[in-house]
Design a protein around this motif. Structure first.
Motif, mmCIF file in Angstrom:
data_model
loop_
_atom_site.group_PDB
_atom_site.id
_atom_site.type_symbol
_atom_site.label_atom_id
_atom_site.label_comp_id
_atom_site.label_asym_id
_atom_site.label_seq_id
_atom_site.Cartn_x
_atom_site.Cartn_y
_atom_site.Cartn_z
ATOM 1 N N ARG A 44 0.815 -1.214 0.000
ATOM 2 C CA ARG A 44 0.000 0.000 0.000
ATOM 3 C C ARG A 44 0.852 1.268 0.000
ATOM 4 O O ARG A 44 0.323 2.361 0.155
ATOM 5 C CB ARG A 44 -0.927 0.005 1.215
ATOM 6 C CG ARG A 44 -1.958 -1.084 1.141
ATOM 7 C CD ARG A 44 -2.873 -1.037 2.317
ATOM 8 N NE ARG A 44 -4.067 -1.805 2.024
ATOM 9 C CZ ARG A 44 -5.231 -1.582 2.563
ATOM 10 N NH1 ARG A 44 -5.370 -0.613 3.428
ATOM 11 N NH2 ARG A 44 -6.265 -2.310 2.237
ATOM 12 N N ILE A 45 2.169 1.111 -0.146
ATOM 13 C CA ILE A 45 3.071 2.261 -0.169
ATOM 14 C C ILE A 45 3.953 2.172 -1.403
ATOM 15 O O ILE A 45 4.473 1.109 -1.729
ATOM 16 C CB ILE A 45 3.963 2.309 1.093
ATOM 17 C CG1 ILE A 45 3.116 2.347 2.363
ATOM 18 C CG2 ILE A 45 4.894 3.519 1.044
ATOM 19 C CD1 ILE A 45 3.907 2.303 3.646
ATOM 20 N N SER A 46 4.106 3.316 -2.083
ATOM 21 C CA SER A 46 5.053 3.366 -3.198
ATOM 22 C C SER A 46 6.009 4.535 -2.972
ATOM 23 O O SER A 46 5.635 5.562 -2.412
ATOM 24 C CB SER A 46 4.328 3.509 -4.542
ATOM 25 O OG SER A 46 3.639 4.727 -4.611
ATOM 26 N N VAL A 47 7.239 4.331 -3.384
ATOM 27 C CA VAL A 47 8.278 5.363 -3.300
ATOM 28 C C VAL A 47 8.713 5.656 -4.725
ATOM 29 O O VAL A 47 9.194 4.766 -5.428
ATOM 30 C CB VAL A 47 9.480 4.891 -2.444
ATOM 31 C CG1 VAL A 47 10.573 5.947 -2.435
ATOM 32 C CG2 VAL A 47 9.043 4.563 -1.033
ATOM 33 N N SER A 58 9.065 -2.490 3.530
ATOM 34 C CA SER A 58 9.374 -1.731 4.741
ATOM 35 C C SER A 58 10.860 -1.396 4.845
ATOM 36 O O SER A 58 11.240 -0.424 5.482
ATOM 37 C CB SER A 58 8.923 -2.499 5.975
ATOM 38 O OG SER A 58 9.535 -3.765 6.019
ATOM 39 N N SER A 59 11.698 -2.168 4.171
ATOM 40 C CA SER A 59 13.143 -1.938 4.235
ATOM 41 C C SER A 59 13.655 -0.990 3.143
ATOM 42 O O SER A 59 14.844 -0.697 3.094
ATOM 43 C CB SER A 59 13.876 -3.270 4.113
ATOM 44 O OG SER A 59 13.580 -3.876 2.864
ATOM 45 N N THR A 60 12.771 -0.485 2.299
ATOM 46 C CA THR A 60 13.174 0.434 1.225
ATOM 47 C C THR A 60 13.833 1.670 1.818
ATOM 48 O O THR A 60 13.369 2.218 2.811
ATOM 49 C CB THR A 60 11.947 0.848 0.391
ATOM 50 O OG1 THR A 60 11.349 -0.323 -0.164
ATOM 51 C CG2 THR A 60 12.328 1.796 -0.729
ATOM 52 N N ASP A 61 14.921 2.107 1.194
ATOM 53 C CA ASP A 61 15.657 3.276 1.664
ATOM 54 C C ASP A 61 14.929 4.551 1.229
ATOM 55 O O ASP A 61 14.583 4.706 0.066
ATOM 56 C CB ASP A 61 17.075 3.243 1.095
ATOM 57 C CG ASP A 61 18.017 4.178 1.808
ATOM 58 O OD1 ASP A 61 17.870 4.343 3.033
ATOM 59 O OD2 ASP A 61 18.886 4.757 1.135
ATOM 60 N N GLY A 107 13.773 14.212 -0.908
ATOM 61 C CA GLY A 107 13.312 14.407 -2.280
ATOM 62 C C GLY A 107 12.422 13.293 -2.796
ATOM 63 O O GLY A 107 11.753 13.445 -3.819
ATOM 64 N N ASP A 108 12.388 12.159 -2.100
ATOM 65 C CA ASP A 108 11.520 11.044 -2.516
ATOM 66 C C ASP A 108 10.053 11.425 -2.346
ATOM 67 O O ASP A 108 9.699 12.184 -1.454
ATOM 68 C CB ASP A 108 11.804 9.787 -1.683
ATOM 69 C CG ASP A 108 13.101 9.095 -2.072
ATOM 70 O OD1 ASP A 108 13.694 9.480 -3.100
ATOM 71 O OD2 ASP A 108 13.511 8.177 -1.349
ATOM 72 N N VAL A 109 9.213 10.878 -3.223
ATOM 73 C CA VAL A 109 7.774 11.087 -3.138
ATOM 74 C C VAL A 109 7.128 9.760 -2.736
ATOM 75 O O VAL A 109 7.314 8.748 -3.404
ATOM 76 C CB VAL A 109 7.195 11.589 -4.481
ATOM 77 C CG1 VAL A 109 5.682 11.692 -4.411
ATOM 78 C CG2 VAL A 109 7.814 12.929 -4.859
ATOM 79 N N LEU A 110 6.394 9.782 -1.629
ATOM 80 C CA LEU A 110 5.732 8.587 -1.119
ATOM 81 C C LEU A 110 4.234 8.696 -1.351
ATOM 82 O O LEU A 110 3.651 9.755 -1.166
ATOM 83 C CB LEU A 110 5.962 8.433 0.387
ATOM 84 C CG LEU A 110 7.374 8.531 0.936
ATOM 85 C CD1 LEU A 110 7.351 8.364 2.439
ATOM 86 C CD2 LEU A 110 8.266 7.498 0.316
ATOM 87 N N VAL A 111 3.612 7.588 -1.757
ATOM 88 C CA VAL A 111 2.160 7.512 -1.860
ATOM 89 C C VAL A 111 1.727 6.402 -0.913
ATOM 90 O O VAL A 111 2.132 5.252 -1.066
ATOM 91 C CB VAL A 111 1.705 7.219 -3.304
ATOM 92 C CG1 VAL A 111 0.196 7.078 -3.356
ATOM 93 C CG2 VAL A 111 2.174 8.306 -4.255
ATOM 94 N N LYS A 128 -0.178 11.631 -0.523
ATOM 95 C CA LYS A 128 1.038 11.765 -1.336
ATOM 96 C C LYS A 128 1.909 12.816 -0.668
ATOM 97 O O LYS A 128 1.486 13.958 -0.487
ATOM 98 C CB LYS A 128 0.670 12.194 -2.758
ATOM 99 C CG LYS A 128 1.834 12.260 -3.700
ATOM 100 C CD LYS A 128 1.360 12.573 -5.114
ATOM 101 C CE LYS A 128 2.487 12.533 -6.097
ATOM 102 N NZ LYS A 128 2.015 12.787 -7.475
ATOM 103 N N ILE A 129 3.123 12.406 -0.263
ATOM 104 C CA ILE A 129 4.007 13.323 0.454
ATOM 105 C C ILE A 129 5.400 13.357 -0.177
ATOM 106 O O ILE A 129 5.807 12.419 -0.855
ATOM 107 C CB ILE A 129 4.137 12.939 1.944
ATOM 108 C CG1 ILE A 129 4.784 11.564 2.094
ATOM 109 C CG2 ILE A 129 2.805 12.977 2.646
ATOM 110 C CD1 ILE A 129 5.202 11.241 3.499
ATOM 111 N N LYS A 130 6.104 14.444 0.083
ATOM 112 C CA LYS A 130 7.496 14.592 -0.360
ATOM 113 C C LYS A 130 8.373 14.648 0.887
ATOM 114 O O LYS A 130 8.065 15.372 1.837
ATOM 115 C CB LYS A 130 7.661 15.869 -1.175
ATOM 116 C CG LYS A 130 9.059 16.062 -1.713
ATOM 117 C CD LYS A 130 9.138 17.270 -2.597
ATOM 118 C CE LYS A 130 10.524 17.392 -3.180
ATOM 119 N NZ LYS A 130 10.635 18.558 -4.067
ATOM 120 N N VAL A 131 9.441 13.879 0.885
ATOM 121 C CA VAL A 131 10.365 13.834 2.020
ATOM 122 C C VAL A 131 11.248 15.074 1.990
ATOM 123 O O VAL A 131 11.942 15.326 1.005
ATOM 124 C CB VAL A 131 11.232 12.551 1.976
ATOM 125 C CG1 VAL A 131 12.211 12.529 3.140
ATOM 126 C CG2 VAL A 131 10.361 11.313 1.970
#
Length: 85
Positions: free
Chosen positions: A27-30, A37-40, A44-48, A57-60
């Motif tokens: 349910r999460i995309s980067v 869950s272990s994705t770095d 600047g990454d965008v998470l949905v 939808k957020i930006k780190v």
């Protein structure tokens, strides 16, 4: 920083175990890629994130191991928030 830890530290999801479960259910995309869950996660990454009935939808903006409660909201910027009507 690991995705599940970022979600906990930024207080988007309250517990790391819950963040891990959400990621494991795909349910999460980067950056438009399915994330584990272990994705770095980097600045600047965008998470949905798909919650039960809404999508966020957020930006780190920053990554830190520990943050005070007041500073947690400064770690990300909400780009879009949708929920069914």
């Amino acid at each position: 920083m690991r995705l599940d830890k970022f979600l906990k530290v930024s207080r988007i999801i309250k517990r790391r175990t819950v963040a891990k479960e959400v990621a494991d259910k795909k349910r999460i995309s980067v950056n438009d890629r399915e994330a584990k869950s272990s994705t770095d996660v980097k600045v600047g990454d965008v998470l949905v994130i798909q919650f039960g009935n809404k999508t966020l939808k957020i930006k780190v903006l920053s990554v830190a191991e520990t943050v005070k409660k007041e500073m947690a909201a400064l770690m990300y910027e909400i780009l879009e928030e949708t929920s069914p009507k």
